[in-house]
Design an enzyme around this catalytic site. Structure first.
Site, mmCIF file in Angstrom:
data_model
loop_
_atom_site.group_PDB
_atom_site.id
_atom_site.type_symbol
_atom_site.label_atom_id
_atom_site.label_comp_id
_atom_site.label_asym_id
_atom_site.label_seq_id
_atom_site.Cartn_x
_atom_site.Cartn_y
_atom_site.Cartn_z
ATOM 1 N N ARG A 79 46.667 13.575 -4.946
ATOM 2 C CA ARG A 79 47.306 12.410 -5.575
ATOM 3 C C ARG A 79 46.179 11.515 -6.103
ATOM 4 N NH1 ARG A 79 48.623 7.243 -4.104
ATOM 5 N NH2 ARG A 79 50.606 6.426 -4.887
ATOM 6 N N LYS B 103 39.872 5.253 -2.711
ATOM 7 C CA LYS B 103 40.120 4.549 -1.446
ATOM 8 C C LYS B 103 38.838 4.066 -0.779
ATOM 9 C CE LYS B 103 44.677 6.281 -0.333
ATOM 10 N NZ LYS B 103 45.528 7.104 0.511
HETATM 11 C C1 9MG Z 1 51.672 5.804 -1.834
HETATM 12 N N1 9MG Z 1 50.423 6.345 -1.329
HETATM 13 C C2 9MG Z 1 49.216 5.710 -1.272
HETATM 14 N N2 9MG Z 1 48.292 6.514 -0.721
HETATM 15 C C3 9MG Z 1 48.933 7.680 -0.423
HETATM 16 C C4 9MG Z 1 48.531 8.882 0.158
HETATM 17 O O1 9MG Z 1 47.295 9.063 0.590
HETATM 18 N N3 9MG Z 1 49.436 9.864 0.306
HETATM 19 C C5 9MG Z 1 50.725 9.680 -0.101
HETATM 20 N N4 9MG Z 1 51.588 10.702 0.088
HETATM 21 N N5 9MG Z 1 51.168 8.552 -0.659
HETATM 22 C C6 9MG Z 1 50.282 7.570 -0.817
#
Ligand code: 9MG
Length: 279
Positions: free
Chosen positions: A258, A224
């Site tokens: 994630r 990110k």
């Molecule tokens: C779909 N998505 C993109 N970034 C995310 C994040 O930081 N957390 C979650 N739960 N979904 C995300």
């Protein structure tokens, strides 16, 4: 603190381990070729690769949530996601679907999805009803504004208190609707209506979120702009920064990360776990 997460066909004791959730985007820009058979083959082999590398769950997304991304029509999102949910049923790990649409939630749960990851925190009319009567896991994420507008001068008086208040309100709304707390995990929503400073303040305070709300924290920092802002690199060169971010989140108490780069993150967490004791 007890950290059990019910996730459809699966259940996780997260007391003493952190899990990796692999990202499987099924948006058109994530495929090199346009044929739908090849799309499905590609999604299946990518998911198998992530599981072999140690992913404990797969998050399937048919709508981009990047800042400025347009919303995708319902029929289009279903067309992208449903064949993948059916094709991945035998994968052996929970299938999470990243969606804000109650109609998509209902359909993927019928098709066998184990978790719904809603960046909108289940605020759409009908979202709670769509998930209430299953035993799927639920990720409640915080987002200020919408993906179209969220990065236009985000503002908070106290970002940590406001994110915690939002997540608390959503947990209360879900439990009042009859949803078991053990199905819920929470997510501060890095990059969703936050400046770089807001993101790092939240990262440092994951432990407070976890102790005040008593639910496992899921953190998504992979590649990110909060990573790019520190390392000064484009998205395709953010692996090392993303690994540091994932470890920082785990060190602060996150129990699910994630990520795009599953193998590298699993290795990094394994070494982290060998070297430290979880709190
Ligand atoms: C779909 N998505 C993109 N970034 C995310 C994040 O930081 N957390 C979650 N739960 N979904 C995300």
């Amino acid at each position: 603190m007890r950290h059990y997460l019910q996730c459809g066909r699966f259940g996780f004791n997260l007391d003493s381990k952190a899990l990796v959730m692999g990202i499987l985007n099924v948006t058109p820009d994530s495929f090199s070729d346009g044929g739908s058979f090849n799309k499905l083959e590609f999604a299946l082999s990518r998911a198998e690769e992530m599981v072999a590398a140690g992913a404990a769950m797969i998050d399937i997304g048919g709508e981009s949530t990047r800042p400025g991304s347009p919303s995708v029509p319902l029929a289009e999102e279903l067309q992208r996601v449903m064949p993948v949910v059916y094709a991945l049923q035998g994968l052996g790990v929970p299938l999470s679907v990243d969606t804000c649409k109650p109609e998509v939630m209902r359909e993927v749960l019928i098709a066998g999805a184990d978790m719904i990851n809603d960046v909108n925190g289940f605020r759409a009319p009908g979202a709670l009803e769509a998930v209430r009567d299953s035993d799927c896991g639920l990720c409640i994420m915080h987002m200020q504004a919408t993906p179209q507008t969220m990065q236009r001068e985000p503002h908070y008086d106290d970002v940590v208190a406001e994110v915690i208040a939002f997540l608390r309100e959503r947990i209360d709304a879900m439990t009042a609707a009859g949803i078991d707390r053990e199905r819920i995990c929470i997510d501060p929503g890095f990059g969703f209506g936050k400046t770089v400073a807001h993101n790092y303040t939240l990262l440092r305070e994951i432990g407070r979120m976890r102790s005040e709300l008593a639910r496992p924290v899921l953190a998504g920092l992979s590649r990110k702009s909060m990573i790019g802002a520190v390392v000064g690199r484009p998205v395709e060169q953010r692996l090392a920064g993303s690994l540091a971010g994932a470890l920082a989140a785990v060190a602060q108490g996150a129990r699910i990360v994630r990520v795009h780069d599953v193998a590298e993150t699993v290795d990094a967490i394994q070494v982290w776990q060998a070297a430290t004791s979880f709190n």
